[in-house]
Scaffold this active site. Structure first.
Site, short mmCIF file in Angstrom:
data_model
loop_
_atom_site.label_atom_id
_atom_site.label_comp_id
_atom_site.label_asym_id
_atom_site.label_seq_id
_atom_site.Cartn_x
_atom_site.Cartn_y
_atom_site.Cartn_z
CG MET A 2 -1.52 1.37 1.43
SD MET A 2 -2.58 1.62 3.25
CE MET A 2 -1.27 1.78 4.23
N PRO A 3 0.95 2.09 -1.20
CG PRO A 3 1.83 2.17 -3.39
CD PRO A 3 0.72 1.44 -2.47
CE1 TYR A 4 -0.72 8.50 4.39
CE2 TYR A 4 1.61 8.49 5.21
CZ TYR A 4 0.36 9.05 5.21
OH TYR A 4 -0.02 10.15 5.85
CG HIS A 15 -3.79 -1.75 -3.45
ND1 HIS A 15 -3.34 -2.87 -4.18
CD2 HIS A 15 -4.95 -2.18 -2.96
CE1 HIS A 15 -4.22 -3.86 -4.09
NE2 HIS A 15 -5.17 -3.31 -3.50
CG HIS A 59 -4.31 5.08 1.18
ND1 HIS A 59 -5.40 5.05 1.38
CD2 HIS A 59 -3.89 3.69 0.76
CE1 HIS A 59 -5.93 3.67 1.42
NE2 HIS A 59 -5.16 3.01 1.10
#
Length: 69
Positions: free
Chosen positions: A1-3, A38, A40
């Protein structure tokens, strides 16, 4: 999950935020192969009086820069 967390000084328009989110998402899809659902992205706007730049608060720096123009 890239943030991704992006901090900017206040004054960014909703259209600009939309463009940034879209382009960051497209980059992560293209470069890292990530799925958009995925990814954010959080955009925090900071008051200029709470951001330091060039040894001074940003609001003071900008006022000084305007006087020097």
């Amino acid at each position: 999950m890239p943030y991704i967390r992006l901090e900017v000084t206040e004054g960014v328009t909703r259209d600009q935020k939309t463009a940034v989110v879209r382009e960051f998402t497209e980059t992560l899809e293209r470069v890292l192969g990530k799925r958009p659902e995925h990814i954010h992205i959080v955009i925090d706007e900071v008051r200029e009086e709470n951001w330091g730049y060039h040894g001074m608060l940003t609001d003071d720096w900008r006022r000084q820069a305007r006087r020097e123009e």
